[in-house]
Write a protein that holds these residues in place. Sequence first.
Motif, PDB file in Angstrom:
ATOM      1  N   PRO A 131     -60.500  23.789  34.493  1.00 52.67           N
ATOM      2  CA  PRO A 131     -61.668  24.663  34.507  1.00 52.67           C
ATOM      3  C   PRO A 131     -62.779  24.164  35.444  1.00 52.67           C
ATOM      4  N   ARG A 134     -66.755  38.162  37.614  1.00 53.10           N
ATOM      5  CA  ARG A 134     -66.837  37.327  38.820  1.00 53.10           C
ATOM      6  C   ARG A 134     -68.283  36.980  39.161  1.00 53.10           C
ATOM      7  N   LEU A 137     -53.593  30.536  34.522  1.00 50.51           N
ATOM      8  CA  LEU A 137     -54.501  29.874  35.456  1.00 50.51           C
ATOM      9  C   LEU A 137     -54.059  28.429  35.595  1.00 50.51           C
ATOM     10  N   TYR A 154     -66.641  31.649  37.538  1.00 51.20           N
ATOM     11  CA  TYR A 154     -65.713  32.791  37.484  1.00 51.20           C
ATOM     12  C   TYR A 154     -65.480  33.281  38.912  1.00 51.20           C
ATOM     13  N   LEU A 170     -56.976  30.317  29.427  1.00 47.58           N
ATOM     14  CA  LEU A 170     -56.031  30.917  30.379  1.00 47.58           C
ATOM     15  C   LEU A 170     -55.017  29.892  30.860  1.00 47.58           C
ATOM     16  N   ARG A 171     -55.428  28.624  30.962  1.00 48.69           N
ATOM     17  CA  ARG A 171     -54.487  27.569  31.333  1.00 48.69           C
ATOM     18  C   ARG A 171     -53.437  27.377  30.238  1.00 48.69           C
ATOM     19  N   VAL A 180     -67.483  30.223  30.457  1.00 49.45           N
ATOM     20  CA  VAL A 180     -66.476  30.468  31.496  1.00 49.45           C
ATOM     21  C   VAL A 180     -65.459  29.325  31.501  1.00 49.45           C
ATOM     22  N   GLN A 212     -61.421  29.740  31.020  1.00 45.94           N
ATOM     23  CA  GLN A 212     -60.455  29.161  31.957  1.00 45.94           C
ATOM     24  C   GLN A 212     -59.497  28.210  31.246  1.00 45.94           C
ATOM     25  N   THR A 233     -63.583  40.030  31.910  1.00 46.20           N
ATOM     26  CA  THR A 233     -63.271  39.652  30.533  1.00 46.20           C
ATOM     27  C   THR A 233     -64.154  40.449  29.584  1.00 46.20           C
ATOM     28  N   GLN A 263     -59.715  33.255  41.578  1.00 47.47           N
ATOM     29  CA  GLN A 263     -58.535  32.855  40.813  1.00 47.47           C
ATOM     30  C   GLN A 263     -58.654  33.251  39.347  1.00 47.47           C
ATOM     31  N   THR A 264     -59.827  33.090  38.779  1.00 44.94           N
ATOM     32  CA  THR A 264     -60.040  33.475  37.380  1.00 44.94           C
ATOM     33  C   THR A 264     -59.923  34.988  37.225  1.00 44.94           C
ATOM     34  N   GLU A 265     -60.481  35.733  38.146  1.00 43.26           N
ATOM     35  CA  GLU A 265     -60.402  37.195  38.105  1.00 43.26           C
ATOM     36  C   GLU A 265     -58.954  37.656  38.156  1.00 43.26           C
TER      37      GLU A 265
END
Length: 282
Positions: free
Chosen positions: A103, A79, A99, A107, A93-94, A86, A90, A130, A110-112
């Motif tokens: 992007p 974070r 997520l 960080y 993760l999408r 980053v 993201q 991460t 929401q990313t955490e």
Amino acid sequence: MGRAFVAGLAVMAALTGCTVQTPDGEGKRRSPVHIELPDETPAPDRTPAGGGDDAPSAPPAPDDDKPAASAPPRVLWSRGDTGRDVRELQARLRQVAWLFEGPTGTYGEQTERAVSGFQGKRGLPRTGKTDAVTWQRLVRMTREPGRWDLYLMGGQQADPPDARCRTGRVLCIDKTSRTLRWMIDGRTESTMAVRFGSQGTPTREGVFSVYWKSRDHVSTLYDSPMPYAMFFSGGQAVHFSADFAARGYAGGSHGCVNVRDEPAIAELYAQVRNGDRVVVSW
């Protein structure tokens, strides 16, 4: 008395490691006492028969032989971190539906939360950071993001402006970098991400001028809102798009130049005048 003396010497010799010598073959008597000196090399230690308490114990194992506690995996991003890496995290993760924003390249919370959920689902410690193990697992499950996956919601850098934008008041629109520069006499006043028409309804290229502004416009052809519309070629205009704000480059326009940043286009709308040039180029 002579025999008693010899017997005494024998006892002393036995106690001191000596031996009594008998006469040699010629009948000559040698020195009555022969002392055996120890060798220069000491005898190796031996374990007494039966292995009692006097047996030497084995040397302790060196510390290197003890199993070392495994170190936690190295943290790559957490974070507060920002940057292109980053963005890639993201975007990946999408792809696995952990997520739904960005992007953004930052960080944040929401990313955490997305990283923590991904870790928990796969039996990894839910740190929200991460680390190398989490990243390797995510990479194996996803494909490498393309440029517009990384900048799905904007944030990309603008390319150098077209030469036709370097004089006067110009909306300088670049299809390659998907950006709009508002320029006055060669100076960039603001830059924003934009979206163009789809393949069936492409945004026209060339040099135009703003001929009509409509603050709360609604398309008569598609019945869709076009706030802050600045028309430059027939029905094509630069305007705010709620769809672009929500879906990014996953969608497209019917030929207009969409802006997703409403405060930015509101400010731009207030500055642009009818007659200002519009340059649309690759």
